[in-house]
Structure formats: structure tokens, C-alpha cells
Scaffold this active site. Structure first.
Site, PDB file in Angstrom:
ATOM      1  N   ARG A   1       0.878  -1.178   0.000  1.00 40.70           N
ATOM      2  CA  ARG A   1       0.000   0.000   0.000  1.00 40.70           C
ATOM      3  C   ARG A   1       0.905   1.214   0.000  1.00 40.70           C
ATOM      4  O   ARG A   1       1.621   1.459   0.985  1.00 40.70           O
ATOM      5  CB  ARG A   1      -0.920  -0.026   1.226  1.00 40.70           C
ATOM      6  CG  ARG A   1      -1.673   1.273   1.415  1.00 40.70           C
ATOM      7  CD  ARG A   1      -2.795   1.167   2.427  1.00 40.70           C
ATOM      8  NE  ARG A   1      -3.902   0.402   1.897  1.00 40.70           N
ATOM      9  CZ  ARG A   1      -5.130   0.388   2.420  1.00 40.70           C
ATOM     10  NH1 ARG A   1      -5.397   1.099   3.503  1.00 40.70           N
ATOM     11  NH2 ARG A   1      -6.096  -0.340   1.879  1.00 40.70           N
TER      12      ARG A   1
ATOM     13  N   HIS B   1      -7.145   0.613  -6.605  1.00 36.11           N
ATOM     14  CA  HIS B   1      -7.362  -0.299  -5.475  1.00 36.11           C
ATOM     15  C   HIS B   1      -7.995  -1.584  -6.047  1.00 36.11           C
ATOM     16  O   HIS B   1      -9.175  -1.856  -5.851  1.00 36.11           O
ATOM     17  CB  HIS B   1      -8.295   0.368  -4.463  1.00 36.11           C
ATOM     18  CG  HIS B   1      -8.253  -0.245  -3.090  1.00 36.11           C
ATOM     19  ND1 HIS B   1      -7.481  -1.338  -2.773  1.00 36.11           N
ATOM     20  CD2 HIS B   1      -8.919   0.082  -1.953  1.00 36.11           C
ATOM     21  CE1 HIS B   1      -7.658  -1.646  -1.497  1.00 36.11           C
ATOM     22  NE2 HIS B   1      -8.518  -0.811  -0.981  1.00 36.11           N
TER      23      HIS B   1
ATOM     24  N   GLN C   1      -9.976  -4.196  -3.913  1.00 43.95           N
ATOM     25  CA  GLN C   1     -11.289  -3.681  -3.530  1.00 43.95           C
ATOM     26  C   GLN C   1     -12.292  -3.862  -4.675  1.00 43.95           C
ATOM     27  O   GLN C   1     -13.404  -4.347  -4.477  1.00 43.95           O
ATOM     28  CB  GLN C   1     -11.171  -2.190  -3.159  1.00 43.95           C
ATOM     29  CG  GLN C   1     -12.477  -1.566  -2.729  1.00 43.95           C
ATOM     30  CD  GLN C   1     -12.965  -2.106  -1.387  1.00 43.95           C
ATOM     31  OE1 GLN C   1     -12.227  -2.136  -0.430  1.00 43.95           O
ATOM     32  NE2 GLN C   1     -14.209  -2.558  -1.329  1.00 43.95           N
TER      33      GLN C   1
ATOM     34  N   ASP D   1     -17.513   6.715  -1.713  1.00 45.04           N
ATOM     35  CA  ASP D   1     -16.260   6.603  -0.961  1.00 45.04           C
ATOM     36  C   ASP D   1     -15.975   7.982  -0.358  1.00 45.04           C
ATOM     37  O   ASP D   1     -16.643   8.973  -0.713  1.00 45.04           O
ATOM     38  CB  ASP D   1     -15.127   6.149  -1.905  1.00 45.04           C
ATOM     39  CG  ASP D   1     -13.797   5.931  -1.168  1.00 45.04           C
ATOM     40  OD1 ASP D   1     -13.813   5.760   0.078  1.00 45.04           O
ATOM     41  OD2 ASP D   1     -12.732   5.945  -1.828  1.00 45.04           O
TER      42      ASP D   1
ATOM     43  N   CYS E   1     -16.591   1.198   0.232  1.00 47.25           N
ATOM     44  CA  CYS E   1     -15.416   0.344   0.479  1.00 47.25           C
ATOM     45  C   CYS E   1     -14.998   0.373   1.947  1.00 47.25           C
ATOM     46  O   CYS E   1     -14.324  -0.537   2.415  1.00 47.25           O
ATOM     47  CB  CYS E   1     -14.266   0.796  -0.402  1.00 47.25           C
ATOM     48  SG  CYS E   1     -13.795   2.515  -0.135  1.00 47.25           S
TER      49      CYS E   1
ATOM     50  N   ARG F   1     -13.633  -9.236   0.901  1.00 49.78           N
ATOM     51  CA  ARG F   1     -12.225  -8.941   0.643  1.00 49.78           C
ATOM     52  C   ARG F   1     -11.380 -10.194   0.900  1.00 49.78           C
ATOM     53  O   ARG F   1     -10.514 -10.546   0.106  1.00 49.78           O
ATOM     54  CB  ARG F   1     -11.732  -7.800   1.555  1.00 49.78           C
ATOM     55  CG  ARG F   1     -12.281  -6.415   1.244  1.00 49.78           C
ATOM     56  CD  ARG F   1     -11.737  -5.865  -0.067  1.00 49.78           C
ATOM     57  NE  ARG F   1     -10.296  -5.790  -0.076  1.00 49.78           N
ATOM     58  CZ  ARG F   1      -9.582  -4.752   0.364  1.00 49.78           C
ATOM     59  NH1 ARG F   1     -10.192  -3.677   0.800  1.00 49.78           N
ATOM     60  NH2 ARG F   1      -8.265  -4.771   0.311  1.00 49.78           N
TER      61      ARG F   1
HETATM   62  N1   CP Z   1     -11.356  -0.698   2.000  1.00 48.73           N
HETATM   63  C1   CP Z   1     -10.107  -0.744   2.475  1.00 48.73           C
HETATM   64  O1   CP Z   1      -9.141  -0.921   1.737  1.00 48.73           O
HETATM   65  O2   CP Z   1     -10.005  -0.596   3.824  1.00 48.73           O
HETATM   66  P1   CP Z   1      -8.653  -0.384   4.630  1.00 48.73           P
HETATM   67  O3   CP Z   1      -8.110   0.971   4.252  1.00 48.73           O
HETATM   68  O4   CP Z   1      -9.069  -0.434   6.070  1.00 48.73           O
HETATM   69  O5   CP Z   1      -7.693  -1.474   4.274  1.00 48.73           O
HETATM   70  N1  NVA Z   2     -10.094   6.424  -1.382  1.00 47.15           N
HETATM   71  C1  NVA Z   2      -9.744   5.958  -0.071  1.00 47.15           C
HETATM   72  C2  NVA Z   2      -9.931   4.476  -0.002  1.00 47.15           C
HETATM   73  C3  NVA Z   2      -9.599   3.842   1.313  1.00 47.15           C
HETATM   74  C4  NVA Z   2      -9.779   2.361   1.308  1.00 47.15           C
HETATM   75  C5  NVA Z   2      -8.311   6.346   0.250  1.00 47.15           C
HETATM   76  O1  NVA Z   2      -7.450   6.227  -0.622  1.00 47.15           O
HETATM   77  O2  NVA Z   2      -8.056   6.785   1.377  1.00 47.15           O
END
Ligand code: CP
Ligand code: NVA
Length: 315
Positions: A101, A128, A131, A223, A263, A291
Site C-alpha cells: 500500500r 485499489h 477492492q 467513498d 469500500c 475482501r
Molecule cells: N477498503 C479498504 O481498503 O479498507 P482499509 O483501508 O481499512 O484497508
Molecule cells: N479512497 C480511499 C480508499 C480507502 C480504502 C483512500 O485512498 O483513502
């Protein structure tokens, strides 16, 4: 040759179908493939916080007989203490796969370039994909197919939307998206989605009024307005998105019984109200659970030895 999962664009529709089918089998029987990844270990390189991605991958590995090591921002300080190249080259000598990440998508591409172990995108500024795969799994689980289903995405044209657009365009799900001017889907994502819809037959439309997207929707998805790393833009973003809340009023434009998706994490009271996210038609916790099933399928396909379940990667 090792395979990575950095973007939905790299997956052929049959890869996506294979992931969804394998995930379905896994969800029905959590002990399926229990020892397939015995002795294997993945690293979780996380430059940002996480609940779902971290925990679902860790538990997924345990259920497949393997192990996961969490490497948070202060452990590696990737790009500061050590270059991305050195991190990737060294970790690949220990690990069988890496979920990363990152802030910059380029860091993921560099990890993939220098790591001989598969790299899985656990969220970047651009995409993502895990997701999105879980989202379309959840939609298929709920509706049985993607045909003639319309998803309205009301909110920011961000990483989650990019992957969802591409995945929907690959599998034939229609999306109507609404965002304020300047916050819509990125041109590259719209162009790629258009390319994929030419094959799948699905339809993408882009609006600047939430009601236009929500009209007759089977699913409404939203989101956060401020993604991780955008905190400095918080005030400006919240003002721009003020007419884009998913609330009871907006749901009246959608079909009766419209499914609600997010999400998570949600900023309750901003992009979505409690009354909507806690309504009986909200599937947000199903999404979160799924997930794990979908990621177990991805792990098996990239690291495991499930016969005939490799990615074709022929878009
Ligand atoms: N939806 C998602 O990726 O959640 P987290 O940021 O908690 O991993
Ligand atoms: N768009 C959000 C998604 C988190 C899972 C972010 O990047 O923070």
C-alpha cells in the site's frame, strides 16, 4: 515467470471470472485449500493505515496454511532509509509475495520491477484493484449477474473509482458516475474503461449532479471525499462535495430496494449518512468480508499451485 496484480487493466475478463469463481468456492468452504500455501510467507508493506486490507490478507494467509509479516511505514521507511529497488530485491529473497500500500503508484511499479516475487497492489494513489474485485464479487453474489444492472458511483474520482470503472467495464456492468467539476473520473481511467466497454458492451456515463447518476440505479456506491494523503485539501474538498452526500433524499431517485455500497472506512455524516449506511440494503460489511475470500483466491492464483488457475493476462 512471476505475475503481479498492480492494476485491473492487466487482467483479462477470464482472469476476473476465475478469481470470482475461486472466491465463491472458498467462501462456501473456508477450509478449502487449507495447506496449499504451507511454508509460504508474504510481506505487507503499508505506507498508510489499514483495517480491511491488512487483516483480510493476514487471515487469508493463515487460512491457506501460510504466514504474513506486517511492515509498517516506520519499519521500512521505503524510499528514505532504503531505495525501493533495494527493499524489493532484498525482500524477494525472503518472501513468496508482497502486498504493498503506497502513496505513489510508481513505487508499486518499481517494487514489481525489482522483486522476483509477485507484487499485489493493496491501494495506491491510482488504483485499489483488490477492492474492485471484491466489489464486483459482492455485486454478482447479490444480483446473480452484471447484465442490465446499473451502479451509480456518487463521489470522488479516486483510486477506488478508477479500479471499479475498469473492472465494471471488463465484466459488463453499467456505471453512471457523478462528481463535482474537477473531481470526476481521471481521463486515463475513462479512456481505458471506454476501450474495455467496447468489448463487454457495458455503458459508462459521467455527470456533475448526484441525482442524474442516482436515477433508477440498482446500486449506489460512494467513498470518502478526502482520501489518505489528501488531508491538506480537506476544507476545499468538503465544500466542493457538499451536494454529493448519499442520503435518504438521494436514494429516492434510485430503484426501490437499491443496494448501498462503500469500500470503508466511511466518514459517516459526510459522504454517507448513518440512516443509509445502516439501512437493510447496505452491503458494506459483506463487501468487507468478501475482501478475504477474493484475496485468498488472488493469493492462490499468484503464489499457489491451484491447477489451471494462473492469470492469462491476455486483455
Ligand atoms: N477498503 C479498504 O481498503 O479498507 P482499509 O483501508 O481499512 O484497508
Ligand atoms: N479512497 C480511499 C480508499 C480507502 C480504502 C483512500 O485512498 O483513502
Amino acid at each position: 515467470m512471476k505475475k503481479d496484480l498492480l492494476s485491473i487493466k492487466d487482467l483479462a475478463p477470464e482472469d476476473i471470472n476465475n478469481i470470482l469463481s475461486l472466491a465463491e468456492k472458498i467462501k462456501k468452504d473456508r477450509s478449502a485449500y487449507a495447506q496449499v500455501l504451507s511454508g509460504k510467507c508474504i510481506g505487507l508493506i503499508f505506507q498508510k493505515p489499514s483495517n480491511r486490507t491488512r487483516v483480510s490478507f493476514e487471515i487469508g494467509m493463515v487460512q491457506l496454511g501460510g504466514y504474513a509479516i506486517y511492515l509498517g511505514p516506520s519499519e521500512l521507511e521505503m524510499g528514505k532509509r532504503e531505495s525501493v529497488k533495494d527493499v524489493a530485491s532484498v525482500l524477494a529473497r525472503y518472501l513468496d509475495g508482497i502486498v504493498a500500500r503506497t502513496y505513489a503508484h510508481k513505487d508499486l511499479e518499481d517494487l514489481a520491477r525489482y522483486s522476483s516475487a509477485p507484487i499485489i497492489n493493496g491501494l495506491s494513489d491510482l488504483e485499489h484493484p483488490c477492492q474492485a474485485l471484491c466489489d464486483i464479487y459482492t455485486i454478482r453474489e447479490r444480483f446473480g449477474s452484471f447484465k442490465n444492472i446499473k451502479l451509480a458511483y456518487v463521489g470522488d474520482g479516486n483510486n477506488v473509482l478508477n479500479s471499479l470503472l475498469l473492472a465494471s467495464a471488463k465484466v459488463g456492468l453499467n456505471i453512471d458516475m457523478a462528481a463535482p467539476k474537477g473531481y470526476g473520473a481521471a481521463k486515463w481511467a475513462r479512456d481505458l474503461a471506454a476501450e474495455f466497454t467496447a468489448k463487454s458492451g457495458s455503458r459508462m456515463r459521467y455527470y456533475t449532479k448526484a441525482e442524474d447518476a442516482a436515477r433508477d440505479a440498482d446500486i449506489i456506491y460512494t467513498d470518502v471525499w478526502v482520501s489518505m494523503g489528501q488531508e491538506k485539501e480537506s476544507k476545499r474538498r468538503k465544500a466542493a462535495f457538499s451536494g454529493f452526500q448519499v442520503n435518504d433524499r438521494l436514494l429516492k431517485f434510485a430503484r426501490k430496494g437499491c443496494v448501498v455500497m462503500h469500500c470503508l472506512p466511511a466518514h459517516r455524516g459526510e459522504e454517507i449518512t448513518d440512516s443509509v449506511i445502516d439501512s437493510p440494503n447496505s452491503v458494506v460489511y459483506d463487501q468487507a468480508e468478501n475482501r478475504m475470500h477474493v484475496e485468498k483466491a488472488i493469493l492462490l492464483m499468484l503464489l499457489g499451485t491451484v491447477p489451471d488457475k494462473g492469470f492469462a493476462y491476455s486483455a
